[in-house]
Design a protein around this motif. Sequence first.
Motif, PDB file in Angstrom:
ATOM      1  N   SER A  21      32.759  41.911  27.091  1.00  0.00           N
ATOM      2  CA  SER A  21      31.938  40.705  27.177  1.00  0.00           C
ATOM      3  C   SER A  21      32.379  39.683  26.144  1.00  0.00           C
ATOM      4  O   SER A  21      32.778  40.034  25.044  1.00  0.00           O
ATOM      5  CB  SER A  21      30.453  41.046  26.963  1.00  0.00           C
ATOM      6  N   ASN A  22      32.305  38.408  26.525  1.00  0.00           N
ATOM      7  CA  ASN A  22      32.673  37.323  25.625  1.00  0.00           C
ATOM      8  C   ASN A  22      32.160  36.010  26.201  1.00  0.00           C
ATOM      9  O   ASN A  22      31.996  35.881  27.411  1.00  0.00           O
ATOM     10  CB  ASN A  22      34.191  37.261  25.430  1.00  0.00           C
ATOM     11  N   ASN A  23      31.932  35.043  25.334  1.00  0.00           N
ATOM     12  CA  ASN A  23      31.454  33.732  25.791  1.00  0.00           C
ATOM     13  C   ASN A  23      32.569  32.860  26.350  1.00  0.00           C
ATOM     14  O   ASN A  23      32.301  31.829  26.967  1.00  0.00           O
ATOM     15  CB  ASN A  23      30.767  32.989  24.638  1.00  0.00           C
ATOM     16  N   SER A  24      33.812  33.266  26.115  1.00  0.00           N
ATOM     17  CA  SER A  24      34.958  32.448  26.531  1.00  0.00           C
ATOM     18  C   SER A  24      35.579  32.979  27.823  1.00  0.00           C
ATOM     19  O   SER A  24      36.048  34.127  27.867  1.00  0.00           O
ATOM     20  CB  SER A  24      36.007  32.422  25.414  1.00  0.00           C
ATOM     21  N   TYR A  56      30.168  36.033  29.577  1.00  0.00           N
ATOM     22  CA  TYR A  56      30.914  36.647  30.678  1.00  0.00           C
ATOM     23  C   TYR A  56      31.025  38.150  30.431  1.00  0.00           C
ATOM     24  O   TYR A  56      31.364  38.587  29.324  1.00  0.00           O
ATOM     25  CB  TYR A  56      32.313  36.047  30.784  1.00  0.00           C
ATOM     26  N   LYS A  57      30.762  38.933  31.450  1.00  0.00           N
ATOM     27  CA  LYS A  57      30.861  40.382  31.343  1.00  0.00           C
ATOM     28  C   LYS A  57      31.769  40.919  32.445  1.00  0.00           C
ATOM     29  O   LYS A  57      31.662  40.507  33.599  1.00  0.00           O
ATOM     30  CB  LYS A  57      29.474  41.029  31.432  1.00  0.00           C
ATOM     31  N   LEU A  58      32.648  41.838  32.040  1.00  0.00           N
ATOM     32  CA  LEU A  58      33.597  42.420  32.983  1.00  0.00           C
ATOM     33  C   LEU A  58      33.494  43.934  32.922  1.00  0.00           C
ATOM     34  O   LEU A  58      33.663  44.537  31.859  1.00  0.00           O
ATOM     35  CB  LEU A  58      35.024  41.984  32.642  1.00  0.00           C
ATOM     36  N   ASN A  59      33.181  44.544  34.049  1.00  0.00           N
ATOM     37  CA  ASN A  59      33.142  46.001  34.148  1.00  0.00           C
ATOM     38  C   ASN A  59      34.509  46.484  34.610  1.00  0.00           C
ATOM     39  O   ASN A  59      34.876  46.309  35.769  1.00  0.00           O
ATOM     40  CB  ASN A  59      32.045  46.437  35.128  1.00  0.00           C
ATOM     41  N   VAL A  60      35.257  47.049  33.663  1.00  0.00           N
ATOM     42  CA  VAL A  60      36.611  47.517  33.992  1.00  0.00           C
ATOM     43  C   VAL A  60      36.541  48.808  34.794  1.00  0.00           C
ATOM     44  O   VAL A  60      37.218  48.975  35.805  1.00  0.00           O
ATOM     45  CB  VAL A  60      37.446  47.713  32.710  1.00  0.00           C
ATOM     46  N   GLY A  61      35.705  49.753  34.326  1.00  0.00           N
ATOM     47  CA  GLY A  61      35.495  50.987  35.074  1.00  0.00           C
ATOM     48  C   GLY A  61      36.768  51.759  35.351  1.00  0.00           C
ATOM     49  O   GLY A  61      36.954  52.309  36.427  1.00  0.00           O
ATOM     50  N   ASN A  62      37.665  51.810  34.371  1.00  0.00           N
ATOM     51  CA  ASN A  62      38.966  52.456  34.574  1.00  0.00           C
ATOM     52  C   ASN A  62      39.029  53.753  33.778  1.00  0.00           C
ATOM     53  O   ASN A  62      38.899  53.748  32.555  1.00  0.00           O
ATOM     54  CB  ASN A  62      40.085  51.505  34.143  1.00  0.00           C
ATOM     55  N   LYS A  63      39.217  54.859  34.472  1.00  0.00           N
ATOM     56  CA  LYS A  63      39.211  56.161  33.813  1.00  0.00           C
ATOM     57  C   LYS A  63      40.371  56.298  32.836  1.00  0.00           C
ATOM     58  O   LYS A  63      40.199  56.837  31.729  1.00  0.00           O
ATOM     59  CB  LYS A  63      39.284  57.276  34.863  1.00  0.00           C
ATOM     60  N   LEU A  64      41.548  55.808  33.207  1.00  0.00           N
ATOM     61  CA  LEU A  64      42.716  55.920  32.332  1.00  0.00           C
ATOM     62  C   LEU A  64      42.496  55.156  31.036  1.00  0.00           C
ATOM     63  O   LEU A  64      42.787  55.657  29.946  1.00  0.00           O
ATOM     64  CB  LEU A  64      43.968  55.400  33.041  1.00  0.00           C
TER      65      LEU A  64
END
Length: 208
Positions: A21-24, A56-64
Amino acid sequence: LSEGSHFMLVRNIHERQVTLSNNSKEIMNHFMHSFTAVFGKSALHNEPIKDKNGTYKLNVGNKLLSIILEDVFEYSAGTKSWDKKIPSFLFDAPENCIDGFLEGFWLGDGSKNYNFYRIHSTSMNLIEGINFLLLRKGIYSKIYTHKKRKEKHHTPYELKITNRDSVAIFRNIINDKKQETKIKSTFSGDRIPNVGFAVNIIRKSCSK
């Protein structure tokens, strides 16, 4: 380590989740570009979502990526922000690796005004580790402890870089081109000499 979280969901199976998450939006796009360059475009299925606070929030959800964070960066799932620390391998890592880490962390949890730079965290271990990395670069800083806004909150810490020459070095590391400050020709470049080699020797001796 700055604007991210790493946790494990217990459903039918253990599901690893990594969020950023970040404001930019620019920083989020930079992360996405770097992530897909390493793991491939198919590894990222989501776009950043902007919440009501403008974050802004990003769910990567990457097991690796989760496994890398846990096994390489020593950032276990469920680690709280006040328990975060610098990965041990960074203390004697090459300088370009340290530069990249400092730049990324400042973009996530840093701020500045005209005369100095600051880094914020609720983890003293993290702040002290960053202070050590800065010393490797010949950058001198001070650590301040602030009062908690609420009793249930954790103590906020601030690392501040105010020395003119240190500010100039740090500005170059984080590629901040908005303000140019030349390093004085009389600057001694006084760093901790051969600290990477020394840390490696100490680490080996402690493991015996």
